[in-house]
Design a protein around this motif. Structure first.
Motif, PDB file in Angstrom:
ATOM      1  N   VAL A  28      -2.177  15.306   4.242  1.00 52.42           N
ATOM      2  CA  VAL A  28      -3.084  14.196   3.942  1.00 52.42           C
ATOM      3  C   VAL A  28      -4.491  14.730   3.691  1.00 52.42           C
ATOM      4  O   VAL A  28      -5.161  14.356   2.718  1.00 52.42           O
ATOM      5  N   SER A  31      -4.896  16.361   0.401  1.00 43.79           N
ATOM      6  CA  SER A  31      -4.817  15.484  -0.770  1.00 43.79           C
ATOM      7  C   SER A  31      -6.207  15.004  -1.178  1.00 43.79           C
ATOM      8  O   SER A  31      -6.409  14.540  -2.290  1.00 43.79           O
ATOM      9  N   THR A 238       0.972  11.466   0.211  1.00 44.59           N
ATOM     10  CA  THR A 238       0.132  10.674   1.102  1.00 44.59           C
ATOM     11  C   THR A 238       0.345   9.185   0.846  1.00 44.59           C
ATOM     12  O   THR A 238       0.475   8.396   1.787  1.00 44.59           O
TER      13      THR A 238
END
Lengths: 272, 379
Positions: A28, A31, A238
């Motif tokens: 995450v 990203s 994500t």
């Protein structure tokens, strides 16, 4: 049990959560990485989310996945519910043990075997591999999960409400649609959601049974990752995590609220 | 006029030879695999009757009820309703409704929708359904709960919804499977009288299954006592209590003392029974039983008097000692151990606050009873 925060407790909780969630957290975090290099932090940015929506390959794959998921989950739910009904209602037919074993075998069957055998079948009957074969394969392997969920609900189902409906003049068909189905609906809905989720993230069976023009998102991600992980993939993952998490949280919140309301109602009723 | 017990209402079609039973159960047998639940059972139930099927669990009473409702078919034999053979008619086409032990309310429907369910299946026009539902809600005093779901109701309220739902279609026969089993004692007693009123006001035939003898005695016009799938006796509550025809029925309903012995000699309509160990009991009934056969003289505790002094007049006086006693407020139950070792229960109503003849543990006591106070049983 003292319930206090001993050092041992804290250590095991931290280790446990780290083990489970650290990879996801990393994914995450990266990203939102400005840099094109996945493992080097170059500052915060949401640009990969923007480029994700312009990546036609990924978006097409996502659309295929959603269609396969919805169609296969729907058929799997119908078939799985029918199977569960047959297994709980007609308990005395010949070969019931064999039948129930066969319904549940795919739960533990290695996916590679399921995928390979389905591939052989499709080749044997001359079905061109593509959207339809993936969907059929997903129906096959998610159906038993639906059957398990619905069957466990039917086990605790009070048959006397069906008898009451018939006693009041409802034919068996009307009884099923007006009484049985509405009562087991929550189990059917969770069966559908389970089937959809399983279809959504299946890679192995889809790889065996899919063909040109029917690449699912997991297949696309996997093939792109082999060429190197891009921040775009991180962003896609994500989003997937976000959708699944939202779904799970929403479902459990709804359940929780309903349960709390129920307990409150019952207490109020007992008070008179 | 002499009668066994008090009469609840002037209703006794079974004494009328011209009256035809409304429901006829004719030599019905039901087997589940090797188990025979109902064995060659025959019964007649009259229109507007409150009929109770009473028995211990596993006696076949619920199976019989389910066959009346159509959930099970008899293995052999016939069930007739108003002259029509019910074989092959599915539950949804039978003019009978059932109230389930678990109430079986539809959890996803409101009280109103539950009551309207049967009427909707009939295709009754909507305004009529609404009127009927409103009537039913009023009848069971649940008007203000119309919009609630079953889980928002107390046990007693759920019971009344189930009742309203099962009578909403005005069935010819209402079957009730342990309708009060899930209620607490006080509520149960209130509801018994409500059910009786409802049955009379609506003029329905009620067939109720219960294992609670008091419930059957209170509510029913007649009771059928079942054991192992067979009818032991069908009779009014006073007859069941005062004139049981077998040891099983006598001991199933209420408390009873059994004096086992042999018929010694006939005395007019009655006979003398020789008990083992010497004493003789005189009975005013049982003259048809041949001399020498094994019989039981069955007598209820409240028909036996206990005294610390030997009563005058010799017949049916037995000597013993107080073995145990229980003071219950309204009455006292004495357990008197006779010379032969048998323990006899005798209950005395505490009609006055102060006892003239107090008896205590191990006191010598005489029990006595009238020759017409018990019945002679051969079975």
């Amino acid at each position: 049990m003292s319930g206090s925060w001993t050092r041992f407790n804290i250590t095991s909780i931290v280790l446990g959560f780290a083990f489970l969630y650290l990879p996801i957290v990393l994914l995450v975090v990266f990203s939102f990485n400005e840099s094109k290099l996945v493992t080097v932090w170059g500052g915060f940015s949401t640009k990969w989310y923007g480029s994700l929506f312009n990546n036609k390959g990924l978006m097409d794959a996502a659309w295929v996945t959603i269609r396969v998921g919805v169609i296969s989950a729907t058929f799997a739910t119908i078939l799985g519910t029918m199977g569960a009904l047959a297994l709980t209602r007609y308990t005395r037919f010949r070969g019931r043990v064999l039948f129930s074993g066969m319904v549940f075998a795919p739960l533990v069957m290695p996916e590679v075997i399921t995928g390979l055998s389905l591939l052989l079948l499709f080749v044997a009957v001359g079905l061109d591999r593509g959207f339809m074969t993936v969907t059929l394969a997903h129906i096959t392997f998610t159906m038993c999960f639906v059957a398990v969920v619905v069957q466990s609900r039917l086990m605790t189902f009070d048959r006397s409400i069906e008898e009451a409906a018939m006693d009041l003049g409802a034919t068996p068909v009307r009884t099923f649609f007006q009484v049985t189905l509405p009562v087991i609906a929550p189990a059917i809905v969770s069966g559908w959601m389970l089937a959809f989720t399983l279809s959504l993230d299946d890679l192995v069976i889809a790889s065996f049974t899919s063909g040109p023009g029917a690449t699912t998102l997991p297949m696309k991600i996997y093939s792109q990752v082999r060429l190197g992980v891009t921040p775009e993939i991180n962003a896609a993952c994500t989003l997937l995590i976000g959708i699944v998490a939202l779904g799970v949280i929403a479902a459990s919140l709804v359940n929780k609220r309903r349960e709390v309301q129920r307990v409150r109602d019952e207490q109020a009723a007992q008070r008179g | 006029m002499k009668s066994l017990g008090s009469i609840r209402r002037e209703f006794s079609p079974w004494t009328d030879p011209d009256a035809k039973p409304y429901i006829v159960v004719d030599k019905v047998t039901k087997r589940f695999g090797d188990f025979t639940a109902v064995n060659n059972l025959s019964l007649g139930i009259y229109e507007r009757e409150f009929f109770a099927l009473l028995g211990a669990s596993g006696c076949g009473k619920s199976t019989l009820l389910r066959m009346l409702a159509g959930f099970d078919e008899p293995t052999s034999g016939r069930i007739l309703l108003d002259g029509q053979d019910l074989r092959g008619i599915p539950p949804y086409k039978r003019p009978v409704n059932m109230m389930f032990q678990s109430y079986a309310l539809f959890p996803h429907m409101t009280v109103e929708q539950n009551i309207a369910f049967g009427l909707k299946q009939e295709g009754m026009p909507k305004p009529e359904i609404e009127a009927r539902v409103a009537d039913m809600l009023k009848l069971v005093k649940l008007t203000q709960f119309a919009k609630r779901k079953p889980h928002q109701l107390s046990g007693g309220q759920r019971q009344r919804v189930a009742l309203a739902r099962s009578v909403a279609k005005r069935p010819k026969v209402l079957l009730l499977d342990e309708p009060l089993g899930a209620l607490d004692k006080k509520l149960r007693e209130e509801t018994q009288f409500e059910l009786m009123d409802l049955q009379q006001n609506l003029g329905l035939t009620f067939v109720i299954v219960t294992h609670d003898q008091e419930e059957a005695m209170t509510m029913a016009d007649r009771i059928a006592i079942l054991d192992k799938g067979e009818v032991m006796q069908v009779a009014t509550p006073p007859e069941i209590y005062e004139a049981p025809r077998s040891r099983y029925v006598a001991s199933f309903v209420g408390n009873i003392n059994m004096f086992e012995g042999k018929v010694g000699e006939k005395r007019g309509d009655g006979l003398a029974i020789a008990l083992p160990g010497g004493p003789t009991i005189l009975s005013e009934t049982g003259g048809e039983v041949p001399v020498g056969s094994d019989v039981a003289f069955a007598i209820r505790p409240e028909k036996i008097a206990v005294s610390s002094r030997q009563p005058a007049g010799g017949a049916n006086v037995l000597e013993g000692e107080v073995y145990d006693l229980a003071y219950l407020g309204d009455m006292t139950v004495y357990h008197v151990k006779l010379a032969g070792g048998q323990v006899v229960k005798a209950s005395a109503l505490n009609a006055s606050r102060i006892s003239e003849d107090p008896l205590s543990w191990n006191d010598k006591a005489w029990i006595s009873f009238r020759p017409d106070a018990g019945v002679v049983l051969t079975r």
